[in-house]
Design a protein around this motif. Structure first.
Motif, PDB file in Angstrom:
ATOM      1  N   VAL A  87       0.861  -1.189   0.000  1.00 40.16           N
ATOM      2  CA  VAL A  87       0.000   0.000   0.000  1.00 40.16           C
ATOM      3  C   VAL A  87       0.893   1.233   0.000  1.00 40.16           C
ATOM      4  N   LEU A  88       0.712   2.085  -0.990  1.00 40.06           N
ATOM      5  CA  LEU A  88       1.423   3.362  -1.090  1.00 40.06           C
ATOM      6  C   LEU A  88       0.398   4.476  -0.910  1.00 40.06           C
ATOM      7  N   SER A  89       0.549   5.258   0.150  1.00 40.47           N
ATOM      8  CA  SER A  89      -0.413   6.327   0.417  1.00 40.47           C
ATOM      9  C   SER A  89       0.286   7.502   1.072  1.00 40.47           C
ATOM     10  N   GLY A  90      -0.346   8.661   1.024  1.00 43.00           N
ATOM     11  CA  GLY A  90       0.246   9.844   1.622  1.00 43.00           C
ATOM     12  C   GLY A  90      -0.551  11.074   1.270  1.00 43.00           C
ATOM     13  N   GLY A  91       0.131  12.218   1.306  1.00 42.86           N
ATOM     14  CA  GLY A  91      -0.591  13.460   1.064  1.00 42.86           C
ATOM     15  C   GLY A  91       0.281  14.572   0.547  1.00 42.86           C
ATOM     16  N   VAL A  92      -0.295  15.390  -0.317  1.00 41.91           N
ATOM     17  CA  VAL A  92       0.276  16.660  -0.732  1.00 41.91           C
ATOM     18  C   VAL A  92      -0.426  17.725   0.094  1.00 41.91           C
ATOM     19  N   TRP A  93       0.316  18.574   0.799  1.00 42.95           N
ATOM     20  CA  TRP A  93      -0.271  19.422   1.839  1.00 42.95           C
ATOM     21  C   TRP A  93      -1.344  20.364   1.301  1.00 42.95           C
ATOM     22  N   ASN A  94      -1.219  20.817   0.045  1.00 46.38           N
ATOM     23  CA  ASN A  94      -2.173  21.773  -0.501  1.00 46.38           C
ATOM     24  C   ASN A  94      -3.014  21.158  -1.608  1.00 46.38           C
ATOM     25  N   ALA A  95      -3.329  19.883  -1.479  1.00 50.32           N
ATOM     26  CA  ALA A  95      -4.085  19.179  -2.513  1.00 50.32           C
ATOM     27  C   ALA A  95      -5.402  19.902  -2.803  1.00 50.32           C
ATOM     28  N   PRO A  96      -5.691  20.233  -4.056  1.00 51.13           N
ATOM     29  CA  PRO A  96      -6.929  20.949  -4.389  1.00 51.13           C
ATOM     30  C   PRO A  96      -8.177  20.219  -3.918  1.00 51.13           C
ATOM     31  N   ALA A  97      -8.165  18.886  -3.970  1.00 50.27           N
ATOM     32  CA  ALA A  97      -9.350  18.134  -3.556  1.00 50.27           C
ATOM     33  C   ALA A  97      -9.637  18.326  -2.071  1.00 50.27           C
ATOM     34  N   LEU A  98      -8.580  18.397  -1.247  1.00 50.33           N
ATOM     35  CA  LEU A  98      -8.778  18.604   0.183  1.00 50.33           C
ATOM     36  C   LEU A  98      -9.259  20.027   0.461  1.00 50.33           C
ATOM     37  N   ASP A  99      -8.686  20.994  -0.240  1.00 51.83           N
ATOM     38  CA  ASP A  99      -9.116  22.382  -0.076  1.00 51.83           C
ATOM     39  C   ASP A  99     -10.589  22.523  -0.420  1.00 51.83           C
ATOM     40  N   ALA A 100     -11.008  21.905  -1.515  1.00 50.91           N
ATOM     41  CA  ALA A 100     -12.404  21.987  -1.933  1.00 50.91           C
ATOM     42  C   ALA A 100     -13.327  21.319  -0.911  1.00 50.91           C
ATOM     43  N   ALA A 101     -12.863  20.205  -0.341  1.00 57.19           N
ATOM     44  CA  ALA A 101     -13.708  19.480   0.607  1.00 57.19           C
ATOM     45  C   ALA A 101     -13.865  20.231   1.917  1.00 57.19           C
ATOM     46  N   TYR A 102     -12.753  20.782   2.434  1.00 57.91           N
ATOM     47  CA  TYR A 102     -12.810  21.378   3.764  1.00 57.91           C
ATOM     48  C   TYR A 102     -13.152  22.858   3.759  1.00 57.91           C
ATOM     49  N   ASN A 103     -12.877  23.554   2.665  1.00 61.67           N
ATOM     50  CA  ASN A 103     -13.174  24.991   2.625  1.00 61.67           C
ATOM     51  C   ASN A 103     -14.387  25.344   1.766  1.00 61.67           C
ATOM     52  N   GLN A 104     -14.805  24.417   0.900  1.00 57.47           N
ATOM     53  CA  GLN A 104     -15.927  24.709   0.017  1.00 57.47           C
ATOM     54  C   GLN A 104     -17.077  23.726   0.160  1.00 57.47           C
ATOM     55  N   GLY A 105     -16.920  22.757   1.056  1.00 55.22           N
ATOM     56  CA  GLY A 105     -18.023  21.850   1.347  1.00 55.22           C
ATOM     57  C   GLY A 105     -18.239  20.758   0.332  1.00 55.22           C
TER      58      GLY A 105
END
Length: 531
Positions: free
Chosen positions: A290-308
């Motif tokens: 399993v290869l997993s992780g994160g890019v700190w400014n991922a657009p998908a995360l920004d959209a989910a947490y700041n735009q609902g």
């Protein structure tokens, strides 16, 4: 809540004066005098510091309607510095203060230190706290909400540095409040958007968590619904190659003593990049990973947490073994932005972005040339010979036959690089050939002698005090030589390898033939060839 770590009456009452402690070293006595001077200055401080301070007299804040918020914040900051300086001990050379404030919780850390790096932490006065609260209130008009941390540095000469922290970087653990504290602050001070990490911290709600029980239930539901992972053919190298490249990069970064770069642990590759991206590669039984992780400014995360918007379905179609124990820790804080899994000789993913968007979160494992370039850059200005040696090192890692000498050919062995720790990375990854040290001749003879005696072998005409040893490539051939003119058929011969494995043969089998097979078995045991 303020931090209650200043001087207290009980601590002062229990101190023994320095002149009553004859066993104190000069350093301990000087430190005690500094502490006592601080206490006296703190208890008897006047409205002005007793050290040079060039900010001038305290001034009233300008009326809000006559100045902009930045000017008002500057004046409050100067008054705060003056107020803090009044509590300084004699001989202090630097003041460091950090205030982590919200609408409902407060933490303050104020530390005075001197030129000998001795320090004292004090409790803030109510006047200091009120100035900080006022400063935060004013700062709300300077941007999208007030700061969350104010950092102040001051010298007795009045050199003042004030920094406002709006959460661009994650807060240190001792300045991080529970999520509900920030939720209450956001109700009091609404903002248009939050840093992605803080938005996730406040509202992730464990949506990226996947416990083993949940993973099993979701995998069954996916199978019933016909949901399958998408085959990923061109995102990452095949798992054995990726693992080998990860390992050799880890070895190189360890060799040069870098705090950055990938690392290897048993069955785990770990990476945290300088740009706050990171990943983990978990190796599982049965050739799975399993290869997993994160890019700190991922657009998908920004959209989910700041735009609902909805979080991507990173686990859709994933097997049951893709669960929290093998997911990057970012999943626990809602900051996972990709998840791939390897099964049946292929990479799979669901709604994770392609590898071209993940460069900040994984090591440079894309091609052998990429790995070679990264390692060569660590050497500084490599010669053509070193670049060739790096390419050989990368190839050896991919083949699983790196030796210590292969590393030395790149970095040398003059002590400037940590070859042993680097080789250990490769050993844990299973891509190194670890050969035992050559066995000494007398040890080989002694082990053969014990072997014969413990098994009560017939030694008639085979005097053990005449045992001799001839060196072969991976150990020794031990025997009792025949007397001049003597012909012995089936005479015992013993072969002992450098790794301690001992085999018994006889002169009836040609030593050249037996030695070739003996060396082959040694190489297989020590990973020099595939068994």
């Amino acid at each position: 809540m303020t931090s209650p770590e200043g001087p207290n009456d009980e601590a002062r009452d229990n101190q023994v004066p320095g002149d009553q402690q004859p066993n104190l070293t000069p350093e301990q006595r000087a430190d005690q005098e500094f502490q006592q001077a601080f206490q006296q200055a703190f208890e008897e401080s006047s409205d002005e510091p007793d050290v040079e301070f060039s900010l001038g007299d305290s001034k009233p804040e300008p009326e809000p309607e006559t100045v902009d918020p930045a000017e008002q914040a500057r004046e409050i900051g100067h008054n705060l510095a003056r107020e803090l300086a009044t509590g300084g001990p004699q001989g202090w050379s630097k003041l460091d203060a950090v205030f982590a404030f919200t609408a409902v919780a407060e933490v303050a850390q104020i530390v005075f230190s001197d030129d000998q790096q001795r320090s004292v932490r004090i409790q803030p006065s109510e006047a200091v706290l009120e100035l900080v609260r006022r400063h935060r209130e004013v700062s709300a008009a300077m941007g999208d909400g007030p700061w969350w941390r104010l950092l102040l540095q001051l010298t007795p000469a009045g050199q003042l540095d004030i920094d406002y922290d709006y959460g661009d970087e994650p807060f240190p653990d001792d300045h991080l409040f529970p999520a509900e504290v920030y939720q209450a602050d956001l109700e009091a001070n609404p903002r248009e958007r939050l840093p992605v990490w803080l938005a996730a911290y406040v509202s992730h709600g464990n949506r990226q968590s996947r416990t083993p029980a949940e993973a099993a239930a979701l995998a069954r539901a996916d199978r019933e619904a016909g949901v399958r992972g998408t085959i990923s053919e061109r995102d990452f190298p095949a798992l054995p190659t990726l693992w080998a490249r990860w390992a050799v990069l880890a070895a190189a970064f360890v060799a040069v003593g870098s705090e950055w770069g990938p690392r290897i642990l048993p069955a785990l590759g770990w990476f945290e990049g300088a740009k706050r991206g990171g990943s983990t590669l978990y190796m599982l039984p049965g050739g799975r990973a399993v290869l997993s992780g994160g890019v700190w400014n991922a657009p998908a995360l920004d959209a989910a947490y700041n735009q609902g918007e909805q979080l991507p379905a990173y686990y859709a179609g994933a097997p049951a073994w893709v669960a929290n124990p093998v997911l990057n820790p970012r999943a626990a804080s809602g900051l996972l932005s990709f998840c791939y899994w390897w099964e049946g000789g292929r990479w799979y993913r669901a709604e994770s972005p392609g590898a071209d968007q993940l460069a900040e979160a994984v090591p440079g494992i894309w091609t052998a040339q990429t790995v070679t370039n990264v390692i060569a850059s660590l050497v500084g200005e490599p010669t053509d010979g070193q670049v060739a040696a790096v390419a050989t090192l990368v190839s050896a890692a991919e083949a699983g036959v790196v030796t210590r000498d292969t590393l030395i050919s790149v970095f040398g062995d003059e002590g400037g690089y940590d070859i042993d720790s680097a080789f250990y990375q490769l050993t844990m990854a299973g891509v190194a050939t670890t050969l035992p040290d050559p066995m000494a001749e007398d040890e080989a003879i002694d082990q053969v002698r014990r072997y014969i005696l413990e098994r009560d072998l017939d030694t008639t005409g085979y005097p053990l005090d005449q045992l001799r040893a001839d060196r072969i490539s991976c150990g020794w051939m031990v025997y009792v030589p025949t007397a001049p003119g003597e012909i012995a058929i089936g005479r015992a011969l013993f072969y002992i390898a450098d790794d301690g494995v001992l085999e018994q043969s006889s002169s009836s089998i040609a030593p050249s033939r037996y030695i070739a097979e003996f060396e082959q078995r040694f190489q297989e045991r020590n990973g020099m060839v595939d068994a």
